[in-house]
Write a protein that holds these residues in place. Sequence first.
Motif, mmCIF file in Angstrom:
data_model
loop_
_atom_site.group_PDB
_atom_site.id
_atom_site.type_symbol
_atom_site.label_atom_id
_atom_site.label_comp_id
_atom_site.label_asym_id
_atom_site.label_seq_id
_atom_site.Cartn_x
_atom_site.Cartn_y
_atom_site.Cartn_z
ATOM 1 N N GLN A 114 0.817 -1.212 0.000
ATOM 2 C CA GLN A 114 0.000 0.000 0.000
ATOM 3 C C GLN A 114 0.848 1.258 0.000
ATOM 4 N N ASP A 115 1.830 1.292 0.898
ATOM 5 C CA ASP A 115 2.675 2.489 1.052
ATOM 6 C C ASP A 115 4.139 2.061 0.929
ATOM 7 N N GLY B 119 5.553 -0.511 2.141
ATOM 8 C CA GLY B 119 5.762 -1.962 2.260
ATOM 9 C C GLY B 119 6.366 -2.387 3.591
ATOM 10 N N ILE B 120 6.110 -1.605 4.617
ATOM 11 C CA ILE B 120 6.730 -1.874 5.933
ATOM 12 C C ILE B 120 6.244 -3.211 6.508
ATOM 13 N N THR C 40 4.694 -5.910 5.083
ATOM 14 C CA THR C 40 5.072 -7.123 4.345
ATOM 15 C C THR C 40 6.568 -7.390 4.485
ATOM 16 N N ALA D 103 -1.256 -10.981 0.066
ATOM 17 C CA ALA D 103 -2.093 -10.289 1.058
ATOM 18 C C ALA D 103 -1.672 -8.833 1.271
ATOM 19 N N GLY E 164 -1.069 -4.747 0.682
ATOM 20 C CA GLY E 164 -2.007 -3.687 0.283
ATOM 21 C C GLY E 164 -3.148 -3.567 1.277
ATOM 22 N N THR E 165 -3.842 -2.433 1.221
ATOM 23 C CA THR E 165 -4.921 -2.154 2.176
ATOM 24 C C THR E 165 -6.278 -2.494 1.594
ATOM 25 N N ARG E 166 -7.082 -3.199 2.398
ATOM 26 C CA ARG E 166 -8.495 -3.397 2.070
ATOM 27 C C ARG E 166 -9.282 -2.581 3.088
ATOM 28 N N THR F 25 -11.885 -2.355 4.616
ATOM 29 C CA THR F 25 -13.053 -2.923 5.274
ATOM 30 C C THR F 25 -12.563 -3.890 6.343
ATOM 31 N N PHE G 166 -2.008 2.348 10.984
ATOM 32 C CA PHE G 166 -2.782 3.507 11.427
ATOM 33 C C PHE G 166 -4.220 3.339 10.916
ATOM 34 N N SER H 123 0.789 5.773 6.182
ATOM 35 C CA SER H 123 1.369 6.661 5.164
ATOM 36 C C SER H 123 1.479 8.097 5.650
HETATM 37 C C1 LIG Z 1 -9.431 0.643 7.483
HETATM 38 C C2 LIG Z 1 -8.055 1.246 7.351
HETATM 39 C C3 LIG Z 1 -7.883 2.617 7.556
HETATM 40 C C4 LIG Z 1 -6.607 3.181 7.447
HETATM 41 N N1 LIG Z 1 -6.457 4.532 7.693
HETATM 42 C C5 LIG Z 1 -5.223 5.070 7.624
HETATM 43 C C6 LIG Z 1 -5.024 6.468 7.889
HETATM 44 O O1 LIG Z 1 -5.973 7.196 8.227
HETATM 45 N N2 LIG Z 1 -3.754 6.972 7.800
HETATM 46 C C7 LIG Z 1 -2.705 6.166 7.459
HETATM 47 O O2 LIG Z 1 -1.572 6.675 7.369
HETATM 48 N N3 LIG Z 1 -2.852 4.862 7.224
HETATM 49 C C8 LIG Z 1 -4.084 4.293 7.284
HETATM 50 N N4 LIG Z 1 -4.238 2.958 7.042
HETATM 51 C C9 LIG Z 1 -3.029 2.121 6.843
HETATM 52 C C10 LIG Z 1 -2.504 2.153 5.422
HETATM 53 O O3 LIG Z 1 -3.566 2.074 4.480
HETATM 54 C C11 LIG Z 1 -1.551 0.950 5.177
HETATM 55 O O4 LIG Z 1 -2.206 -0.252 5.509
HETATM 56 C C12 LIG Z 1 -0.291 1.052 6.017
HETATM 57 O O5 LIG Z 1 0.399 2.243 5.700
HETATM 58 C C13 LIG Z 1 0.634 -0.151 5.742
HETATM 59 O O6 LIG Z 1 1.161 -0.032 4.451
HETATM 60 P P1 LIG Z 1 2.429 -0.887 4.027
HETATM 61 O O7 LIG Z 1 2.775 -0.554 2.601
HETATM 62 O O8 LIG Z 1 3.477 -0.786 5.054
HETATM 63 O O9 LIG Z 1 1.811 -2.333 4.179
HETATM 64 P P2 LIG Z 1 1.731 -3.568 3.193
HETATM 65 O O10 LIG Z 1 3.102 -4.126 3.046
HETATM 66 O O11 LIG Z 1 0.925 -3.222 2.005
HETATM 67 O O12 LIG Z 1 0.902 -4.574 4.127
HETATM 68 C C14 LIG Z 1 -0.365 -4.243 4.610
HETATM 69 C C15 LIG Z 1 -0.777 -5.343 5.561
HETATM 70 O O13 LIG Z 1 -2.028 -4.983 6.149
HETATM 71 C C16 LIG Z 1 -2.950 -6.058 6.026
HETATM 72 N N5 LIG Z 1 -4.282 -5.490 5.876
HETATM 73 C C17 LIG Z 1 -4.828 -4.959 4.751
HETATM 74 N N6 LIG Z 1 -6.081 -4.560 4.984
HETATM 75 C C18 LIG Z 1 -6.329 -4.832 6.288
HETATM 76 C C19 LIG Z 1 -7.474 -4.663 7.119
HETATM 77 N N7 LIG Z 1 -8.603 -4.144 6.661
HETATM 78 N N8 LIG Z 1 -7.398 -5.052 8.412
HETATM 79 C C20 LIG Z 1 -6.251 -5.624 8.901
HETATM 80 N N9 LIG Z 1 -5.133 -5.822 8.147
HETATM 81 C C21 LIG Z 1 -5.181 -5.422 6.860
HETATM 82 C C22 LIG Z 1 -2.506 -6.812 4.788
HETATM 83 O O14 LIG Z 1 -2.921 -8.155 4.792
HETATM 84 C C23 LIG Z 1 -0.976 -6.665 4.836
HETATM 85 O O15 LIG Z 1 -0.397 -7.689 5.577
HETATM 86 C C24 LIG Z 1 -5.497 2.364 7.109
HETATM 87 C C25 LIG Z 1 -5.680 0.981 6.899
HETATM 88 C C26 LIG Z 1 -6.952 0.425 7.032
HETATM 89 C C27 LIG Z 1 -7.124 -1.071 6.824
#
Ligand SMILES: Cc1cc2nc3c(=O)[nH]c(=O)nc-3n(C[C@H](O)[C@H](O)[C@H](O)COP(=O)(O)OP(=O)(O)OC[C@H]3O[C@@H](n4cnc5c(N)ncnc54)[C@H](O)[C@@H]3O)c2cc1C
Length: 295
Positions: free
Chosen positions: A25-26, A28-29, A31, A72, A74-76, A78, A134, A211
């Motif tokens: 999503q951002d 990749g912290i 994963t 898995a 990326g952000t879902r 819900t 977050f 993010s």
């Molecule tokens: C409902 C929601 C609201 C968010 N609001 C904010 C915000 O206001 N500000 C902000 O900075 N960030 C927010 N985030 C977090 C952001 O979207 C990213 O998930 C976070 O920055 C991690 O990114 P990454 O690239 O490090 O993670 P990635 O390497 O992409 O890994 C993300 C991990 O999160 C898990 N994941 C995905 N969706 C969900 C979920 N719904 N519930 C539990 N685990 C999940 C995935 O399986 C994966 O393991 C939100 C996330 C969610 C799910």
Amino acid sequence: MDVLGNYKSAISARSTDKDILKKAQDGGIITTLFAYALEEGIIDGAIVAGPGNEPWKPEPMVVTTKAELLAAAGTRYTISPNISLIKEATRSYGLDRVGIVGTPCQIQATRKAQLYPIGMRDVDDKIALALGIFCMENLSYQALEAMVEDHCNQKMESVVKMDIGKGKFTVYTERGAVSQMPLKLIHKYVQPGCSVCLDYVANLADISSGSVGSPDGWSTVFVRSTKGNAVWDGAIAAGCFETKPIDQVKPGLDLVTKLATEKITKNQKNVDARKTIGLKADGTPKGLRNPYESP
Ligand SMILES: Cc1cc2nc3c(=O)[nH]c(=O)nc-3n(C[C@H](O)[C@H](O)[C@H](O)COP(=O)(O)OP(=O)(O)OC[C@H]3O[C@@H](n4cnc5c(N)ncnc54)[C@H](O)[C@@H]3O)c2cc1C
Ligand code: SF4
């Protein structure tokens, strides 16, 4: 009260793994940390929000390989009840060192299960790494569908990424279209439980990340616990991340603090209002008490 919780260090970072960055999503912290922890035997599996049967509907999943982690990533936006698999991970999957990712409320639930392991016997000492993301608010799957299909006019199955930032909910499709809706229209869809949530940055995680505060493609990282610190230091030594001092990036911690303060201030008013309608948020039912303040 410190709205950002206790932390040992705050950093802006992104993964050095190009495959992870493509799917994450951002920065990749999450994963990358799980992949590193699996490689090093710090965990022997992780509970993540895997892809479900319907597009963008997550399914909590126990993963034990980097390929599964990537599926898995990326952000879902819900609910993915990752906590529901904790016991399963230790019993059916036989994991002794479990990683879990979750929203702030899910990390609170994980800690509660460790402190009061009612129905979670022998699980408490098997949580080896709790990573928080977050979270400002969350949505039901039906609400997410309405936002994507009715407001953004895109089919759920054609969407390759969803994002929230800079006051907008944005969807990107496989054909390169970008559709947006103003964030203020989301509020009517938010889960009622989120209106009394007093944690934005997963204060109880070993490491939490989001993010906000960092430039696009980078993440803000709070290293919180001693265990989180050891894992972060190991991952840095292994070359898993590029980093920048948080005070040298824009918008930086000021924005994280501002958003956390806004969330907590707004939701504290809802907690206080509930006290007046007899939901007893003033003592016994701990769910409505701010867990970071003394009763
Ligand atoms: C409902 C929601 C609201 C968010 N609001 C904010 C915000 O206001 N500000 C902000 O900075 N960030 C927010 N985030 C977090 C952001 O979207 C990213 O998930 C976070 O920055 C991690 O990114 P990454 O690239 O490090 O993670 P990635 O390497 O992409 O890994 C993300 C991990 O999160 C898990 N994941 C995905 N969706 C969900 C979920 N719904 N519930 C539990 N685990 C999940 C995935 O399986 C994966 O393991 C939100 C996330 C969610 C799910
Ligand atoms: S806003 Fe709070 S209660 Fe709602 S999903 Fe996020 S962390 Fe959980």
